[in-house]
Design a protein around this motif. Structure first.
Motif, PDB file in Angstrom:
ATOM      1  N   GLU A   1       0.505  -1.223   0.096  1.00 45.58           N
ATOM      2  CA  GLU A   1      -0.233  -0.309   0.080  1.00 45.58           C
ATOM      3  C   GLU A   1       0.993   1.554  -0.427  1.00 45.58           C
ATOM      4  O   GLU A   1       0.250   1.974  -0.742  1.00 45.58           O
ATOM      5  CB  GLU A   1      -1.044   0.454   0.760  1.00 45.58           C
TER       6      GLU A   1
ATOM      7  N   VAL B   1      -4.386   1.518  -7.110  1.00 45.43           N
ATOM      8  CA  VAL B   1      -5.184   1.648  -6.138  1.00 45.43           C
ATOM      9  C   VAL B   1      -5.830   2.505  -5.702  1.00 45.43           C
ATOM     10  O   VAL B   1      -6.883   2.588  -5.183  1.00 45.43           O
ATOM     11  CB  VAL B   1      -3.640   2.684  -5.162  1.00 45.43           C
TER      12      VAL B   1
ATOM     13  N   LEU C   1      -5.951  -1.468   1.932  1.00 43.36           N
ATOM     14  CA  LEU C   1      -5.802  -2.099   1.546  1.00 43.36           C
ATOM     15  C   LEU C   1      -5.939  -3.382   2.088  1.00 43.36           C
ATOM     16  O   LEU C   1      -6.494  -4.424   1.553  1.00 43.36           O
ATOM     17  CB  LEU C   1      -4.572  -1.982   1.002  1.00 43.36           C
TER      18      LEU C   1
END
Lengths: 299, 262
Positions: free
Chosen positions: A193, A213, A288
């Motif tokens: 992440e 992301v 995440l």
């Protein structure tokens, strides 16, 4: 829009009766940091091994830089796969000489990569005398020989101390800022992440989700509001917005799950324009880890 | 490309102490085995054994004696090769070499280069010891030296044959200890036992054509008091050995090209 540096189509791999990869298709954009996530045994290393021609797939195809994989093409890829693999009786420098010879890279590049990974002073030490962390650094140094435009790291922080982990994270960002594409396979979600621009999740050989992301976590915005006695009025205003997924109340707080790219500033302005003064506004993005758990548990 | 592969293997071998120690053992063992015969020849009473052995320490028979005695040391060369290749599997550097950009064909060709280089080395040692013991015997002649080169070529083919078997076994089992054991058992026990069994049961000399036996027939036991009439002729033994070598090369290529490099 970025070109895809790696394109994987319908990759399937069996180990005897066990299906390690099940029709995985994946595009990896150029100049991205692409994290391949998954629990142990999910097929991450198998996927990268097929990418590097170490394993043969049962079916499917891979194209790298627009071409089918070949040994000439592999010379242009830096790769650390699983554990560092070097000749234990040779020094760090001699081991890198072998890698440089195979890659057709000038030996003059060896000091550069050793310095970059902080191993230059230990260049004459035998590989067998290295700690696990130093072995990992040497493998990373070897992957950087010849300044490849695509680097593939499988669990790059294995064996590193916290300082080493921070340094590798910095290295990955540096490589990205130099215009390289970095593919990382890891089960450490926090690590991924912090550096990745794109992610894919594998579980039991199946690709469960993939995207940037922002895309995958943007869907996971959570706002906490409080407008005191005007909470009901606030709820009806928010409910009219397209990007709202759900609104629930916890005590004095309205918990709002939202899609898209909503910002706290926009919502605060909206409330103000409707005559509502907020006593509490807090925005949090879904981690995440929670996305990963959500995706993997639902399948 | 061949030069590059050779340079690559040299980089791997040159600082590997065990490699040099084993090569040293090969040379010492080779010298020692022939020296035992030389010492017996010099020290035993002439009427008992000396006159028999004496005829071996002159060209061209000295080349046959050194080839036969030296062929016992192929086991050591085989161990050198097995260690070198099995190391690649145990360190997993075979994978890394492929990842770094070596093709699988180049990888196996590099290993065959070691097979050839070790055999060339063994042959040079054979030529050297043949000349040395000829000098220590009757002094030797240039024409005698030239006439004995045929046996050095046979020694070279025999070495290639032993090492190619070692290579195939190593590619198959990948672990040095197991590969060395299998290699020794196969070369010293299995072929000879099978050949003996076949000869006894079927009165056939098929066993003389097994990969190591057929090459060993090029360097027969010159000290044996009887002649083995079931041996193939030199021409046939050379031809069959070459066929085996080509077959082993093809098999090794297919093995490495088809295998998942775990």
């Amino acid at each position: 829009m970025a070109e895809n540096i790696v394109s994987i189509q319908g990759l399937t791999k069996d180990y005897g009766p066990l299906r390690a990869l099940d029709g995985v298709s994946l595009d990896i954009p150029e100049r991205s940091i692409f994290g391949i996530l998954g629990p142990n045994g999910s097929g991450k290393t198998t996927l990268l091994s097929i990418l590097m021609d170490i394993l043969y797939p049962k079916s499917g195809s891979i194209s790298i830089m627009g071409q089918p994989s070949s040994y000439e093409l592999r010379k242009k890829i830096g790769c650390l796969l699983e554990t560092p693999s070097f000749y234990s009786y040779l020094s760090a420098e001699d081991n890198l000489r072998i890698a440089a010879k195979i890659k057709d890279v000038d030996e003059a590049d060896i000091p550069r990569v050793l310095k970059r990974l902080g191993l230059y002073e230990r260049r004459a030490s035998k590989f067998s005398a290295f700690s696990l962390g130093m072995k990992q650094r040497l493998a990373l140094a070897s992957a950087l020989l010849g300044n490849p435009s695509l680097v593939v790291f499988d669990e790059p922080t294995n064996g590193l101390d916290p300082q080493g982990i921070v340094e590798v994270r910095g290295l990955i960002r540096e490589l990205w800022s130099e215009g390289k594409t970095v593919i990382i396979a890891s089960h450490l979600l926090d690590e991924v992440e912090k550096v990745c621009t794109h992610v894919a999740i594998l579980k039991k050989g199946k690709l469960l989700a993939t995207g940037s992301v922002e895309e995958v976590l943007g869907e996971g915005l959570t706002f906490k509001f409080s407008a005191g006695i005007k909470n009901e009025e606030l709820r009806s205003i928010l409910a009219k917005l397209n990007d709202i997924k759900s609104i629930t109340q916890q005590g004095d707080l309205l918990i709002v799950n939202a899609y898209g790219q909503l910002t706290a500033e926009e919502l605060n302005k909206l409330c103000f324009e409707n005559g509502i003064v907020l006593s509490h506004l807090e925005m949090s993005r879904k981690k995440l880890e929670s996305w990963f758990v959500e995706v993997t548990q639902n399948t | 490309m061949l030069q590059k592969l050779m340079a690559l293997e040299w980089m791997k071998m040159r600082k590997y102490k065990a490699f040099w120690i084993m090569l040293g053992l090969f040379v010492l063992g080779f010298f020692g085995l022939v020296y035992i015969m030389y010492a017996i020849n010099n020290e035993a009473p002439t009427e008992m054994i000396g006159s028999f052995l004496d005829s071996f320490f002159r060209y061209p028979r000295i080349a046959r004696l050194t080839a036969y005695m030296g062929s016992y040391m192929f086991i050591v060369l085989g161990i050198v090769l097995i260690t070198q290749i099995a190391n690649e599997f145990s360190y997993r550097t075979h994978r890394q070499n492929i990842i770094d950009g070596l093709s699988r064909t180049q990888f196996i060709n590099a290993k065959w280069q070691i097979v050839v280089l070790l055999s060339v080395f063994a042959t040079l040692v054979h030529v050297g010891f043949t000349a040395l013991y000829a000098l220590m015997g009757d002094g030797g002649t240039v024409s005698g030296f030239v006439s004995s080169l045929k046996y050095s070529l046979f020694f070279f083919l025999d070495s290639l044959s032993w090492l190619s078997v070692a290579l195939i076994i190593t590619l198959w089992v990948k672990r040095s200890g197991l590969a060395i054991t299998l290699f020794m058992v196969y070369a010293l026990v299995v072929e000879n036992s099978l050949a003996f069994g076949i000869k006894r049961s079927f009165e056939s000399n098929l066993g003389e054509y097994f990969p190591i036996n057929v090459a060993d027939n090029l360097n027969p036991n010159v000290l044996a008091p009887f002649v083995n009439n079931s041996r193939p002729t030199e021409e046939i033994a050379v031809a069959v050995t070459c066929v085996y070598l080509v077959a082993f090369y093809i098999i090794s290529r297919r093995m490495i090209k088809r295998m998942d490099l775990k």
